[in-house]
Design a protein around this motif. Structure first.
Motif, PDB file in Angstrom:
ATOM      1  N   ASN A 316       0.941  -1.701  -0.040  1.00  0.00           N
ATOM      2  CA  ASN A 316       0.153  -0.679   0.341  1.00  0.00           C
ATOM      3  C   ASN A 316       1.023   1.328   0.163  1.00  0.00           C
ATOM      4  O   ASN A 316       1.655   1.824   1.032  1.00  0.00           O
ATOM      5  N   VAL A 317       1.015   1.854  -1.257  1.00  0.00           N
ATOM      6  CA  VAL A 317       1.547   3.279  -1.464  1.00  0.00           C
ATOM      7  C   VAL A 317       0.872   5.025  -1.620  1.00  0.00           C
ATOM      8  O   VAL A 317      -0.372   4.749  -1.809  1.00  0.00           O
ATOM      9  N   ASP A 318       0.906   5.634  -0.618  1.00  0.00           N
ATOM     10  CA  ASP A 318      -0.041   6.643  -0.378  1.00  0.00           C
ATOM     11  C   ASP A 318       1.018   7.514  -0.947  1.00  0.00           C
ATOM     12  O   ASP A 318       2.473   7.983  -0.331  1.00  0.00           O
ATOM     13  N   TYR A 319       1.189   8.984  -1.823  1.00  0.00           N
ATOM     14  CA  TYR A 319       1.605   9.363  -1.949  1.00  0.00           C
ATOM     15  C   TYR A 319       0.838  10.975  -2.036  1.00  0.00           C
ATOM     16  O   TYR A 319      -0.193  10.590  -2.429  1.00  0.00           O
ATOM     17  N   ALA A 320       1.132  12.271  -1.438  1.00  0.00           N
ATOM     18  CA  ALA A 320       0.418  13.256  -1.182  1.00  0.00           C
ATOM     19  C   ALA A 320       0.876  14.377  -2.756  1.00  0.00           C
ATOM     20  O   ALA A 320       1.907  14.142  -2.369  1.00  0.00           O
ATOM     21  N   LEU A 321       0.029  14.248  -3.183  1.00  0.00           N
ATOM     22  CA  LEU A 321      -0.812  15.363  -4.122  1.00  0.00           C
ATOM     23  C   LEU A 321      -1.424  16.446  -3.159  1.00  0.00           C
ATOM     24  O   LEU A 321      -2.019  17.389  -3.485  1.00  0.00           O
ATOM     25  N   GLY A 322      -0.749  17.582  -3.253  1.00  0.00           N
ATOM     26  CA  GLY A 322      -0.760  18.736  -1.863  1.00  0.00           C
ATOM     27  C   GLY A 322      -1.744  18.509  -1.089  1.00  0.00           C
ATOM     28  O   GLY A 322      -1.279  17.448  -0.203  1.00  0.00           O
ATOM     29  N   GLU A 323      -2.598  18.928  -0.996  1.00  0.00           N
ATOM     30  CA  GLU A 323      -4.420  18.356  -0.096  1.00  0.00           C
ATOM     31  C   GLU A 323      -4.436  16.708  -0.443  1.00  0.00           C
ATOM     32  O   GLU A 323      -5.486  16.283   0.298  1.00  0.00           O
ATOM     33  N   SER A 324      -5.139  16.574  -1.264  1.00  0.00           N
ATOM     34  CA  SER A 324      -5.614  15.365  -1.995  1.00  0.00           C
ATOM     35  C   SER A 324      -3.802  14.571  -1.876  1.00  0.00           C
ATOM     36  O   SER A 324      -2.955  14.451  -1.260  1.00  0.00           O
ATOM     37  N   THR A 325      -4.976  12.762  -1.775  1.00  0.00           N
ATOM     38  CA  THR A 325      -3.641  11.747  -1.894  1.00  0.00           C
ATOM     39  C   THR A 325      -4.316  10.875  -3.062  1.00  0.00           C
ATOM     40  O   THR A 325      -5.013  10.932  -3.417  1.00  0.00           O
ATOM     41  N   LEU A 326      -2.772  10.717  -3.462  1.00  0.00           N
ATOM     42  CA  LEU A 326      -2.853   9.352  -4.151  1.00  0.00           C
ATOM     43  C   LEU A 326      -2.973   7.633  -3.660  1.00  0.00           C
ATOM     44  O   LEU A 326      -1.538   7.750  -3.961  1.00  0.00           O
ATOM     45  N   THR A 327      -3.499   6.896  -4.422  1.00  0.00           N
ATOM     46  CA  THR A 327      -3.290   5.520  -3.404  1.00  0.00           C
ATOM     47  C   THR A 327      -2.905   4.771  -4.302  1.00  0.00           C
ATOM     48  O   THR A 327      -3.637   4.143  -5.473  1.00  0.00           O
ATOM     49  N   PHE A 328      -1.569   3.569  -4.176  1.00  0.00           N
ATOM     50  CA  PHE A 328      -1.883   1.842  -5.201  1.00  0.00           C
ATOM     51  C   PHE A 328      -2.090   1.162  -3.910  1.00  0.00           C
ATOM     52  O   PHE A 328      -1.025   1.348  -3.125  1.00  0.00           O
ATOM     53  N   ILE A 329      -2.457   0.047  -3.765  1.00  0.00           N
ATOM     54  CA  ILE A 329      -3.136  -1.535  -3.617  1.00  0.00           C
ATOM     55  C   ILE A 329      -2.339  -2.051  -4.306  1.00  0.00           C
ATOM     56  O   ILE A 329      -2.809  -2.505  -5.054  1.00  0.00           O
ATOM     57  N   THR A 330      -1.063  -2.961  -4.273  1.00  0.00           N
ATOM     58  CA  THR A 330      -1.493  -4.340  -4.349  1.00  0.00           C
ATOM     59  C   THR A 330      -1.033  -4.976  -4.040  1.00  0.00           C
ATOM     60  O   THR A 330      -0.850  -5.196  -2.704  1.00  0.00           O
ATOM     61  N   GLY A 331      -1.998  -6.361  -4.633  1.00  0.00           N
ATOM     62  CA  GLY A 331      -2.247  -7.362  -3.720  1.00  0.00           C
ATOM     63  C   GLY A 331      -1.914  -8.698  -4.579  1.00  0.00           C
ATOM     64  O   GLY A 331      -2.457  -8.993  -5.502  1.00  0.00           O
ATOM     65  N   LEU A 332      -1.480  -9.501  -4.267  1.00  0.00           N
ATOM     66  CA  LEU A 332      -1.142 -10.951  -4.327  1.00  0.00           C
ATOM     67  C   LEU A 332      -1.866 -11.924  -3.061  1.00  0.00           C
ATOM     68  O   LEU A 332      -1.150 -11.965  -2.237  1.00  0.00           O
ATOM     69  N   LEU A 333      -2.543 -12.967  -3.364  1.00  0.00           N
ATOM     70  CA  LEU A 333      -2.941 -13.551  -2.740  1.00  0.00           C
ATOM     71  C   LEU A 333      -3.183 -15.348  -2.617  1.00  0.00           C
ATOM     72  O   LEU A 333      -3.404 -15.000  -3.868  1.00  0.00           O
ATOM     73  N   GLN A 334      -2.916 -16.687  -2.719  1.00  0.00           N
ATOM     74  CA  GLN A 334      -3.350 -17.652  -2.557  1.00  0.00           C
ATOM     75  C   GLN A 334      -3.332 -18.532  -1.695  1.00  0.00           C
ATOM     76  O   GLN A 334      -3.166 -18.340  -0.523  1.00  0.00           O
ATOM     77  N   TYR A 335      -4.195 -19.593  -1.682  1.00  0.00           N
ATOM     78  CA  TYR A 335      -4.857 -20.326  -0.679  1.00  0.00           C
ATOM     79  C   TYR A 335      -4.337 -22.051  -1.372  1.00  0.00           C
ATOM     80  O   TYR A 335      -4.718 -21.788  -2.854  1.00  0.00           O
ATOM     81  N   GLU A 336      -4.667 -22.871  -0.714  1.00  0.00           N
ATOM     82  CA  GLU A 336      -4.289 -24.420  -1.153  1.00  0.00           C
ATOM     83  C   GLU A 336      -5.149 -25.285  -0.185  1.00  0.00           C
ATOM     84  O   GLU A 336      -5.309 -24.677   1.318  1.00  0.00           O
ATOM     85  N   PHE A 337      -6.398 -25.803   0.055  1.00  0.00           N
ATOM     86  CA  PHE A 337      -6.732 -26.938   0.405  1.00  0.00           C
ATOM     87  C   PHE A 337      -7.080 -27.829   0.405  1.00  0.00           C
ATOM     88  O   PHE A 337      -7.471 -28.255  -0.567  1.00  0.00           O
ATOM     89  N   ASP A 338      -6.700 -28.960   1.045  1.00  0.00           N
ATOM     90  CA  ASP A 338      -7.554 -30.640   0.816  1.00  0.00           C
ATOM     91  C   ASP A 338      -8.457 -31.743   1.656  1.00  0.00           C
ATOM     92  O   ASP A 338      -7.435 -30.519   3.115  1.00  0.00           O
ATOM     93  N   GLU A 339      -9.478 -31.821   1.645  1.00  0.00           N
ATOM     94  CA  GLU A 339     -10.673 -31.755   2.284  1.00  0.00           C
ATOM     95  C   GLU A 339     -10.933 -33.372   1.756  1.00  0.00           C
ATOM     96  O   GLU A 339     -11.267 -33.824   0.715  1.00  0.00           O
ATOM     97  N   LEU A 340     -11.546 -34.222   2.850  1.00  0.00           N
ATOM     98  CA  LEU A 340     -11.775 -35.309   3.242  1.00  0.00           C
ATOM     99  C   LEU A 340     -13.165 -35.401   3.961  1.00  0.00           C
ATOM    100  O   LEU A 340     -13.413 -34.777   5.321  1.00  0.00           O
ATOM    101  N   CYS A 341     -14.637 -34.872   2.908  1.00  0.00           N
ATOM    102  CA  CYS A 341     -16.151 -35.596   3.299  1.00  0.00           C
ATOM    103  C   CYS A 341     -16.221 -36.655   3.500  1.00  0.00           C
ATOM    104  O   CYS A 341     -16.792 -37.627   2.766  1.00  0.00           O
ATOM    105  N   ASP A 342     -16.378 -36.816   4.974  1.00  0.00           N
ATOM    106  CA  ASP A 342     -17.619 -37.910   5.320  1.00  0.00           C
ATOM    107  C   ASP A 342     -19.020 -38.221   5.510  1.00  0.00           C
ATOM    108  O   ASP A 342     -19.558 -37.800   5.413  1.00  0.00           O
ATOM    109  N   CYS A 343     -19.269 -37.781   3.804  1.00  0.00           N
ATOM    110  CA  CYS A 343     -20.780 -37.031   3.515  1.00  0.00           C
ATOM    111  C   CYS A 343     -21.707 -37.426   3.799  1.00  0.00           C
ATOM    112  O   CYS A 343     -22.446 -37.098   3.431  1.00  0.00           O
TER     113      CYS A 343
END
Length: 787
Positions: A316-343
């Protein structure tokens, strides 16, 4: 389920309030601390935000033992979250996505500005949060087009200019729960600050698995987060966050709660007059624990698990342009799961369902926020997200129970063909999303403001799903014709499963508008009204067992959903800041509502229901009774109705209205209670130079609701009042605190989700239900040290 007098439930919080107030006869002149939120992407007082918002601080979550979203719902009326055997439900105001990996959530979750749109991520434990903000109702301008029911915003605690640290431990003996939290934070250099937070949680469980002689669900959770804050210059700041997490669960909090005599067998059949569990034990030699079919915190199961890994990186990068703000939000997300359901949810090896999922997401937001206080205030930006999902599951038939039943109906050769069969299914979904948004607020006068917002989104999706039949070693069973002993015929006729290989593409855009008007009636009362239109994208069904339009009529593609919402409300303060009372009244109309419908056998078909309406009133407030005693309360009334839904799922024994489906038009939805809420009291008193006594009591209550997706009348959850309490003694100067924490002290039996037991009715003729059961009474000791 226990039945308590509604009059007693309503009077209990009032009686305790009177008792606590009676001990404080000397009234001081206290005032409430201001609550700051970022619901509008600006830091504002909660009382100035024109939306129905509940904000729960990190301190409150730590004290109340709010470990994940499932715990948070007790403190946010009209928010519901529950785990199921094959997914996660999260609802706001009666609207949610259902349990299908192809769905994106109708309730958007955002972690430090990054979208966490997958249902599995809502199970992840909390760690070192500054607060959680729950925004109810469509949030399509600032929080993305899919947040059609509401949004949850999680904000991490950040490092500041002071060195600080904390270590905390909790132990609960009855369920074997152990938690250790550690945090250290402070400046590394003059311009760089850092914060490290670690959580480790283990629990033995509160359900006894009679088949395996162990307690469940056993939890093993660990999370590590590192945050670096860099003040690069007067105008440029940056925050880098890296987090690793795992949450593994062995077993489930599920048990059979209803088992009735089978109607499929008539005299002189040996199974005449037997229930499903009795047939499994007497006819197929299942473990005797299978006969336990009442709700008693005991289950019968051959074993199941869920192993989850998460990883995310946020810049998350915030850059002040006078009294306003320019924001850059970069996100990398990863997940994995393994399940066994006795369904089959029994101690008999009827069938099982292994599954695994991998998900990767990259997102980039560029946002400009103008200076506050002028005649016009602006927020604008662009957003890009790309994601890739791979999901696998398989029906596994590795015992003789189902082959024997099928053999009795279709002949011995058919049963032999079915034996040792699997039905592996693979699903993929890839998505690219582009959107641009703009919001302008016109401060027409000191008291009148109007805000217009627009968001245009364009998305491209690709999806595939294939299903085949194989033996236990994975060798594909070749297609054949339709004799009674052909595997394709058997799977279609008995389980509504057919071999298929599908793919599709979707693309399209929409424009979501919103207009809001605020008026300060006086210095203590702000009124607002909002009209908005939001959308939730279409996609591809991951869990249907058949192709659309065929003899079985499965599903693959579904269309986007639209919400038109109107809300009016007021934020008020009174008695010179001693009290606050906020109220919101809302009406939302949903068209082409996305639903996941159980096919009565083993699969779920996704489609668009038609239309629904949800309306209600939400109130919340705080009051400083004295300078030592604080009170908080929240109350919600909800009315939900399907206005056009003719192809709903029939409950067991219900006569269909049209072929195989039941008409839900005019009916309510799962999890909808006429009213729900909470009342909290916090008492603080100092002793000597540094000692402090802290006492808190929470009363969490709800009216009756149906825990089943098909609204089976037998699955109605009785209303209840849960009592949670915390008593702590702390030394402010030394930094230590010891506390006693009680949850569900009234020991309420609460079912969070229930459904038909797969195949019990369709193959054995027995009306049978399984249910997920919430945790009973627990009492824990907690000790912490801060420096």
């Amino acid at each position: 389920m226990r039945n308590h007098s509604k009059s007693n439930r309503c009077l209990m919080p009032l009686a305790v309030a009177i008792g606590l107030c009676a001990n404080n006869t000397v009234m001081a002149a206290p005032a409430l601390e201001e609550v700051l939120v970022t619901a509008t992407l600006r830091t504002e007082s909660l009382q100035d935000v024109p939306v129905s918002v509940n904000a729960v601080s990190g301190e409150k979550m730590a004290e109340a033992g709010i470990d994940k979203i499932e715990d948070l719902q007790a403190y946010v009326p009209n928010l519901s979250m529950s785990e199921t055997g094959i997914g996660t439900n999260i609802y706001i105001r009666g609207i949610g996505s259902g349990i299908n990996p192809g769905f994106e959530q109708s309730v958007g979750m955002y972690f430090d500005g990054v979208s966490y749109g997958r249902g599995q991520l809502t199970r992840a434990p909390f760690l070192d949060l500054a607060r959680v903000e729950v925004l109810r109702g469509p949030q399509n301008i600032l929080y993305g087009k899919n947040s059609i029911a509401g949004a949850l915003s999680l904000i991490s605690a950040r490092p500041d200019q002071e060195n600080e640290g904390m270590i905390s431990g909790l132990y609960e003996p009855d369920h074997g729960e152990k938690i250790v939290d550690f945090m250290v934070s402070g400046p590394i250099t003059e311009t760089l600050g850092g914060r490290i937070a670690i959580r480790k949680r283990e629990m033995d469980g509160y359900i006894e698995n009679l088949t395996l002689n162990r307690d469940e669900p056993q939890r093993d959770e660990s999370t590590v987060r590192v945050i670096l804050d860099w003040d690069a210059s007067e105008d440029l700041t940056a925050m880098l966050k890296f987090e690793l997490g795992k949450f593994n669960v062995t077993g489930r909090q599920v048990e059979i709660v209803n088992d009735q005599v089978s109607t499929s067998f008539t005299s002189p059949h040996p199974f005449t007059g037997l229930t499903y569990s009795q047939i499994l034990v007497g006819g197929f030699g299942a473990d005797a624990s299978t006969l336990n079919t009442s709700q008693d915190y005991k289950r019968s199961s051959n074993g199941d698990y869920s192993n989850n890994r998460t990883k995310n990186l946020t810049l998350n990068v915030d850059y002040a342009l006078g009294e306003s703000t320019l924001t850059f939000i970069t996100g990398l997300l990863q997940y994995e799961f393994d399940e066994l359901c006795d369904c089959d949810f029994t101690g008999a090896p009827v069938f099982s369902l292994p599954m695994d999922e991998e998900y990767e997401q990259y997102s980039q937001e560029i946002r400009w926020v103008s200076a506050a206080g002028g005649t016009f205030e602006h927020i604008g930006g662009i957003y890009f997200q790309t994601s890739s999902l791979d999901f696998y599951d398989s029906l596994v038939i590795d015992s003789l129970i189902l082959p024997t039943v099928v053999g009795n109906v279709l002949g011995a050769s058919a049963g032999a063909t079915l034996a040792n069969t699997t039905a592996p299914r693979n699903f993929t979904s890839d998505s690219d999303l582009w959107s641009a948004f703009w919001q302008t607020t016109w401060n027409a006068s000191d008291r009148l403001r109007a805000t217009l917002g627009l968001r245009y989104s364009y998305e491209e999706k690709e999806g595939t799903r294939n299903l085949s039949f194989a033996d236990l070693s994975g060798v594909t069973k070749a297609p054949n014709g339709t004799p009674p002993d052909g595997i394709d015929f058997i799977m279609a006729a008995v389980f509504k499963v057919e071999r298929h290989d599908l793919d599709g593409k979707q693309s399209g855009g929409n424009l979501a508008p919103s207009i809001n008007v605020q008026f300060d009636i006086n210095d203590d009362v702000m009124a607002y009204s909002t009209l908005s239109v939001g959308y939730k994208s279409g996609g591809f069904d991951a869990r249907s067992n058949a192709s659309p339009g065929g003899a079985i009529d499965g599903a693959f593609e579904y269309d986007e959903e639209k919400a038109t919402s109107f809300e009016v409300g007021a934020k008020t303060s009174f008695l010179d800041g001693r009290g606050e009372l906020n109220v919101a009244a809302f009406f939302t109309k949903y068209d082409d509502l996305q639903v996941s419908i159980f096919d009565g056998k083993l699969g779920f078909n996704v489609g668009n229901a038609g239309a629904a309406e949800t309306k209600g009133i939400e109130l919340d407030g705080r009051f400083a009774i004295t300078d030592r005693l604080m009170m908080g309360a929240a109350l919600a009334f909800l009315d939900f109705e399907f206005t056009d839904f003719k192809n709903g799922q029939c409950y067991q024994g219900q006569v269909p209205d049209n072929g195989t489906n039941c008409d839900y038009t005019g009916k309510t939805n799962q999890y909808v209670a006429d009213y729900s809420g909470n009342v909290t009291f916090t008492y603080t008193r100092e002793f000597g130079d540094a000692l402090e006594l802290r006492a808190g009591t929470d009363f969490v209550f709800t009216d009756d609701y149906n825990s089943s997706q098909n609204l089976d009348p037998s699955q109605e959850q009785d209303g209840y009042v849960k009592v949670n309490a915390r008593l702590a003694l702390a030394d402010i100067k030394s930094g230590w605190e010891v506390a006693l924490i009680g949850k569900n002290l009234t020991d309420e039996d609460v079912i969070s989700y229930s459904n038909d037991t797969p195949l019990a009715n369709s193959s054995f003729g027995s009306i049978n239900h399984y249910a997920f059961v919430e945790r009973p009474r627990s009492v824990a000791v907690q000790a912490s040290y801060r420096w």
